[in-house]
Design a protein around this motif. Structure first.
Motif, short mmCIF file in Angstrom:
data_model
loop_
_atom_site.label_atom_id
_atom_site.label_comp_id
_atom_site.label_asym_id
_atom_site.label_seq_id
_atom_site.Cartn_x
_atom_site.Cartn_y
_atom_site.Cartn_z
N GLY A 1 0.11 7.74 -6.12
CA GLY A 1 -0.94 8.88 -5.13
C GLY A 1 -1.91 8.07 -5.06
O GLY A 1 -2.82 9.08 -4.97
N TRP A 2 -2.30 6.85 -4.96
CA TRP A 2 -3.75 6.19 -4.13
C TRP A 2 -3.57 6.78 -2.96
O TRP A 2 -2.04 6.14 -2.39
CB TRP A 2 -4.06 5.06 -4.79
CG TRP A 2 -3.78 4.62 -6.60
CD1 TRP A 2 -3.90 6.11 -7.27
CD2 TRP A 2 -3.57 3.50 -7.62
NE1 TRP A 2 -4.08 5.14 -8.37
CE2 TRP A 2 -3.88 3.67 -8.48
CE3 TRP A 2 -3.21 2.33 -7.39
CZ2 TRP A 2 -3.27 3.25 -9.44
CZ3 TRP A 2 -3.21 1.47 -7.70
CH2 TRP A 2 -3.36 2.25 -9.31
N ASN A 3 -4.73 6.23 -2.33
CA ASN A 3 -4.78 6.38 -1.20
C ASN A 3 -5.66 4.96 -0.89
O ASN A 3 -6.72 4.51 -0.10
CB ASN A 3 -5.66 6.97 0.06
CG ASN A 3 -4.83 8.13 -0.45
OD1 ASN A 3 -4.14 8.95 -0.75
ND2 ASN A 3 -6.29 9.52 -1.09
N THR A 4 -4.22 3.67 -0.89
CA THR A 4 -5.17 2.00 -0.79
C THR A 4 -3.94 1.83 0.79
O THR A 4 -4.60 0.87 1.05
CB THR A 4 -4.23 1.28 -1.48
OG1 THR A 4 -2.82 1.86 -1.83
CG2 THR A 4 -4.83 2.09 -2.37
N VAL A 5 -3.10 2.36 1.24
CA VAL A 5 -2.69 1.99 3.16
C VAL A 5 -3.30 1.35 3.03
O VAL A 5 -3.59 0.02 4.54
CB VAL A 5 -1.71 3.08 3.76
CG1 VAL A 5 -1.44 2.29 4.80
CG2 VAL A 5 -0.80 3.59 2.25
N GLY B 1 0.97 -0.99 -0.05
CA GLY B 1 0.05 -0.24 -0.20
C GLY B 1 0.92 1.47 0.08
O GLY B 1 0.39 2.50 -0.51
N TYR B 2 2.12 1.20 0.53
CA TYR B 2 2.61 2.22 0.66
C TYR B 2 2.90 2.58 -0.57
O TYR B 2 3.61 3.79 -0.93
CB TYR B 2 4.05 2.31 2.26
CG TYR B 2 4.98 3.29 2.17
CD1 TYR B 2 4.22 5.19 2.21
CD2 TYR B 2 6.13 2.67 1.75
CE1 TYR B 2 5.44 5.69 2.78
CE2 TYR B 2 6.81 4.52 1.13
CZ TYR B 2 6.71 5.18 2.11
OH TYR B 2 7.85 6.63 2.30
N GLN B 3 3.83 1.69 -0.66
CA GLN B 3 4.81 1.79 -2.38
C GLN B 3 3.31 2.12 -3.55
O GLN B 3 4.06 2.80 -4.20
CB GLN B 3 4.73 0.41 -2.91
CG GLN B 3 6.53 0.24 -1.70
CD GLN B 3 7.33 1.06 -2.26
OE1 GLN B 3 7.83 1.36 -2.96
NE2 GLN B 3 8.35 1.48 -0.90
N LEU B 4 2.54 1.66 -3.58
CA LEU B 4 1.33 2.14 -4.64
C LEU B 4 0.88 3.52 -4.50
O LEU B 4 0.80 4.69 -5.35
CB LEU B 4 -0.34 1.15 -4.15
CG LEU B 4 0.67 -0.11 -4.76
CD1 LEU B 4 -1.13 -0.82 -4.58
CD2 LEU B 4 0.49 0.08 -6.58
N ASP B 5 0.83 3.90 -2.86
CA ASP B 5 0.27 5.47 -2.29
C ASP B 5 1.66 6.56 -2.72
O ASP B 5 1.59 7.56 -4.06
CB ASP B 5 0.72 5.59 -0.70
CG ASP B 5 -0.95 5.19 -0.58
OD1 ASP B 5 -1.66 5.57 -1.19
OD2 ASP B 5 -0.94 5.44 0.78
N ARG B 6 2.96 5.93 -2.64
CA ARG B 6 3.95 6.75 -3.42
C ARG B 6 4.21 6.97 -4.83
O ARG B 6 4.35 7.51 -5.39
CB ARG B 6 5.08 6.20 -2.99
CG ARG B 6 6.50 7.12 -2.77
CD ARG B 6 7.51 5.97 -1.67
NE ARG B 6 8.21 5.24 -2.58
CZ ARG B 6 9.54 5.04 -2.97
NH1 ARG B 6 9.97 5.06 -1.42
NH2 ARG B 6 9.57 4.07 -3.29
N HIS B 7 4.05 5.73 -5.46
CA HIS B 7 4.33 5.60 -6.85
C HIS B 7 2.85 6.32 -7.91
O HIS B 7 3.06 6.80 -8.53
CB HIS B 7 4.25 3.79 -7.63
CG HIS B 7 4.43 3.79 -9.27
ND1 HIS B 7 5.76 3.95 -9.22
CD2 HIS B 7 4.14 3.48 -9.75
CE1 HIS B 7 6.01 4.07 -10.74
NE2 HIS B 7 4.93 4.17 -11.04
#
Length: 85
Positions: free
Chosen positions: A40-44, A32-38
């Motif tokens: 910009g999604w809020n999935t954590v 989730g953190y990697q998806l947020d960083r890459h």
């Protein structure tokens, strides 16, 4: 000697339960953190909840295999030890 074996077995079971609970949580939060960083999604938060549910399921399945069901085991033992009439 048998006492030590039981203690070690219980320690291993507790450790395995802890790892089975924490591994999916840590993995989902990392993803989730990697998806947020890459992207910009809020999935954590969503993946954190998913990881907690997966960890609970892992622990439940592990305990189902490790802990014998009292009712069925007692009935089977009683039937085996009953004298035939």
């Amino acid at each position: 000697m048998n006492f030590k074996k039981d203690v070690y077995r219980n320690i291993a079971m507790i450790t395995q339960l802890g790892i089975s609970m924490l591994a999916p949580v840590i993995l989902c939060v990392f993803i989730g953190y990697q998806l947020d960083r890459h992207f910009g999604w809020n999935t954590v938060l969503v993946l954190l909840i998913l990881g907690i549910l997966a960890g609970c399921r892992n622990c439940w399945m592990l305990l189902q295999r490790l802990v014998p069901k009292d009712g069925k085991d007692k009935e089977e033992k009683e039937r085996k030890h009953e004298p035939e009439k």
